[in-house]
Design a protein around this motif. Structure first.
Motif, PDB file in Angstrom:
ATOM      1  N   ALA A  60     -23.698  84.049  52.266  1.00 27.54           N
ATOM      2  CA  ALA A  60     -23.019  82.907  51.647  1.00 27.54           C
ATOM      3  C   ALA A  60     -23.914  81.686  51.711  1.00 27.54           C
ATOM      4  O   ALA A  60     -24.521  81.387  52.746  1.00 27.54           O
ATOM      5  N   GLY A  61     -24.009  80.969  50.586  1.00 30.28           N
ATOM      6  CA  GLY A  61     -24.793  79.740  50.552  1.00 30.28           C
ATOM      7  C   GLY A  61     -24.074  78.674  49.750  1.00 30.28           C
ATOM      8  O   GLY A  61     -23.557  78.956  48.669  1.00 30.28           O
ATOM      9  N   GLU A  62     -24.030  77.455  50.280  1.00 31.39           N
ATOM     10  CA  GLU A  62     -23.393  76.346  49.583  1.00 31.39           C
ATOM     11  C   GLU A  62     -24.286  75.122  49.679  1.00 31.39           C
ATOM     12  O   GLU A  62     -24.754  74.768  50.767  1.00 31.39           O
ATOM     13  N   ASP A  63     -24.577  74.498  48.525  1.00 30.01           N
ATOM     14  CA  ASP A  63     -25.463  73.326  48.458  1.00 30.01           C
ATOM     15  C   ASP A  63     -26.822  73.634  49.079  1.00 30.01           C
ATOM     16  O   ASP A  63     -27.405  72.818  49.804  1.00 30.01           O
ATOM     17  N   ARG A  92     -23.042  75.843  44.111  1.00 33.96           N
ATOM     18  CA  ARG A  92     -23.776  74.581  43.956  1.00 33.96           C
ATOM     19  C   ARG A  92     -25.166  74.666  44.574  1.00 33.96           C
ATOM     20  O   ARG A  92     -25.587  73.799  45.329  1.00 33.96           O
ATOM     21  N   CYS A  93     -25.872  75.719  44.249  1.00 29.94           N
ATOM     22  CA  CYS A  93     -27.218  75.921  44.788  1.00 29.94           C
ATOM     23  C   CYS A  93     -28.272  75.712  43.704  1.00 29.94           C
ATOM     24  O   CYS A  93     -28.000  75.861  42.516  1.00 29.94           O
ATOM     25  N   GLN A  94     -29.489  75.391  44.132  1.00 31.56           N
ATOM     26  CA  GLN A  94     -30.584  75.107  43.206  1.00 31.56           C
ATOM     27  C   GLN A  94     -31.818  75.927  43.581  1.00 31.56           C
ATOM     28  O   GLN A  94     -32.118  76.104  44.756  1.00 31.56           O
ATOM     29  N   HIS A  95     -32.514  76.395  42.553  1.00 29.06           N
ATOM     30  CA  HIS A  95     -33.782  77.103  42.731  1.00 29.06           C
ATOM     31  C   HIS A  95     -33.623  78.293  43.686  1.00 29.06           C
ATOM     32  O   HIS A  95     -34.069  78.285  44.837  1.00 29.06           O
ATOM     33  N   LEU A 113     -22.310  83.521  41.402  1.00 29.84           N
ATOM     34  CA  LEU A 113     -22.945  82.208  41.354  1.00 29.84           C
ATOM     35  C   LEU A 113     -21.962  81.213  40.749  1.00 29.84           C
ATOM     36  O   LEU A 113     -21.409  81.463  39.680  1.00 29.84           O
ATOM     37  N   LEU A 114     -21.775  80.082  41.389  1.00 23.23           N
ATOM     38  CA  LEU A 114     -20.878  79.047  40.876  1.00 23.23           C
ATOM     39  C   LEU A 114     -21.593  77.700  40.911  1.00 23.23           C
ATOM     40  O   LEU A 114     -22.031  77.252  41.976  1.00 23.23           O
TER      41      LEU A 114
END
Length: 438
Positions: A60-63, A92-95, A113-114
């Motif tokens: 799980a990953g957020e921001d 809300r993840c990037q790259h 992915l959200l």
């Protein structure tokens, strides 16, 4: 390194790469207490749990930014049915990079992915997924390439839901060089369609039936706006599919999830080319709703082999304006290759249709349509009961350079008080032509 690692929720962090060596497997615990619970949201969700929640997951990953999950190893969801933690859930993840891994036995969306931007998913295998394969929801700048997906539910399903608490578009999405099998939809935009879909390209994909005993996929390519979404700019090319029920499904509806009152969005500027579909048993439906037509669809260089053997039940097909959009909802269509209703600006070019079993239904029906160009349509002979092409309440229709045998049937039948501006020329009918207006 190589080995099996029994885990609950693992929190991904920024600037970290998880590398799974060959033979390394992260195995999801069967104890639900090992996973983070569903998060508390500052709004009332309108979407289902699988779409809405991201904490109940294995990875799980957020921001998070600049994170990767790569390697030759895998993730095992360790379940035998749907319902459980997501193998990979990023919000809300990037790259982000996900490359090379294999995900098996996922009880929830395998890669979810959200609100993520700049995501690369390459060379990933998803095997025996009980839910969706890869779901980019309200995401931008996403590349999905060289993946093999075998799922019970949709294989690749782009969404634009309300799971962020607000509408956000899905755009700049490219899907290429993938092999997909499913019992639902292989490549789908929707059904969650609150935000818009823009600038989406799908190419070079092979779609096939999961197994002899599995249900055939409902659709090869499904493009759906039913919750107010504006879909604009979709290109699909070089697709081959076997035993998919409806090769293409394009639907503008008005379910209106999260809307009060529900208002139809729009669906326009779709180009689909170079498609080979074998053993379909539903037509390609292109449908808007009364007062809200689908606009600007181009289908070219299609080769369709239909199973045939259906029965004509008349033009009174239910609208299902507010219903769930799946190609098989309407059951037995009155046409076996194309059923187009509430459409403006439609082009069919260089399309060949064949039938395994004789089918008395029209090859194509165009109902409440305008500005239709049918060029180079090659269709089999009929049985004499119904025309090859049926136009009802159709305006500004051009039928040219088409080929069929009409010794025992009409080529075109025009019905409806609103039909006007219909032109036929240069068609090879291999027999006497009969054009009748009612």
């Amino acid at each position: 390194p190589k080995g099996r690692y029994l885990c609950g929720t693992i929190h991904l962090k920024s600037d970290v790469t998880i590398h799974l060596s060959g033979g390394a497997t992260i195995l999801a615990s069967k104890d639900e207490k090992d996973f983070d619970p569903y998060e508390t949201l500052p709004f009332t969700p309108v979407n289902d749990r699988e779409t809405t929640y991201f904490h109940y997951a294995l990875l799980a990953g957020e921001d998070v930014h600049n994170a990767s999950v790569i390697g030759e190893g895998g993730i095992d969801g360790n379940r035998s049915k749907r319902e459980g933690p997501k193998p990979i859930a990023l919000k809300r993840c990037q790259h982000i990079t996900i490359r090379g891994i294999t995900i098996t036995n996922a009880p929830n969306y395998s890669i979810s992915l959200l609100g993520c931007d700049h995501v690369e998913i390459d060379g990933v295998q998803v095997l025996n997924a009980y839910s969706d394969g890869i779901d980019p929801d309200s995401c931008r700048f996403v590349r999905i390439s060289n993946c093999l997906i075998d799922s019970h539910d949709d294989a690749i399903c782009a969404k634009a839901s309300m799971a962020l608490g607000y509408r956000r578009s899905t755009e700049q999405l490219a899907v290429t060089n993938c092999i997909l099998s499913t019992e639902c939809n292989n490549i789908k935009l929707g059904t969650e369609s609150s935000g818009d879909f823009r600038n989406i390209a799908v190419s070079n994909c092979a779609l096939y039936r999961r197994s002899a005993g599995a249900r055939p996929a409902t659709s090869g390519v499904a493009i759906e706006s039913v919750d107010g979404s504006n879909i604009d700019g979709v290109v699909v090319s070089n697709i081959t599919m076997q035993e998919v029920r409806a090769p293409i499904f394009i639907r503008l509806g008005n379910r209106g999830r999260g809307m009060n009152p529900p208002v139809p969005g729009s669906l326009r500027n779709v180009s689909i080319s170079n498609v080979v579909a074998s053993l379909s048993d539903l037509p390609t439906p292109i449908m808007g709703v009364p007062g809200s037509p689908v606009r600007g669809v181009s289908l070219s260089d299609l080769n369709i082999t239909a199973k045939g053997g259906g029965t004509f039940t008349g033009l009174d097909l239910p609208e299902h304006v507010n219903g769930y959009p799946d190609a098989d909802v309407w059951g037995n269509y009155p046409a076996y290759a194309f059923y187009c209703r509430h459409v403006e600006g439609l082009t069919l070019s260089n399309v060949r249709v064949q039938c395994v079993s004789v089918d008395p239904r029209p090859t194509a029906i165009f109902d409440d349509v305008a500005d239709v160009d049918i060029e180079g349509l090659k269709i089999p002979a009929g049985t004499g009961e119904h025309p090859r092409i049926l136009l009802n309440d159709a305006t500004r229709v051009l039928v040219r350079s088409c080929a069929s045998c009409v010794d025992k049937t009409r080529f075109v039948l025009v019905k409806g008080d609103r039909s006007r501006g219909i032109r036929l020329y240069g068609n090879n009918l291999a027999g006497p032509t009969r054009h009748k207006r009612q």
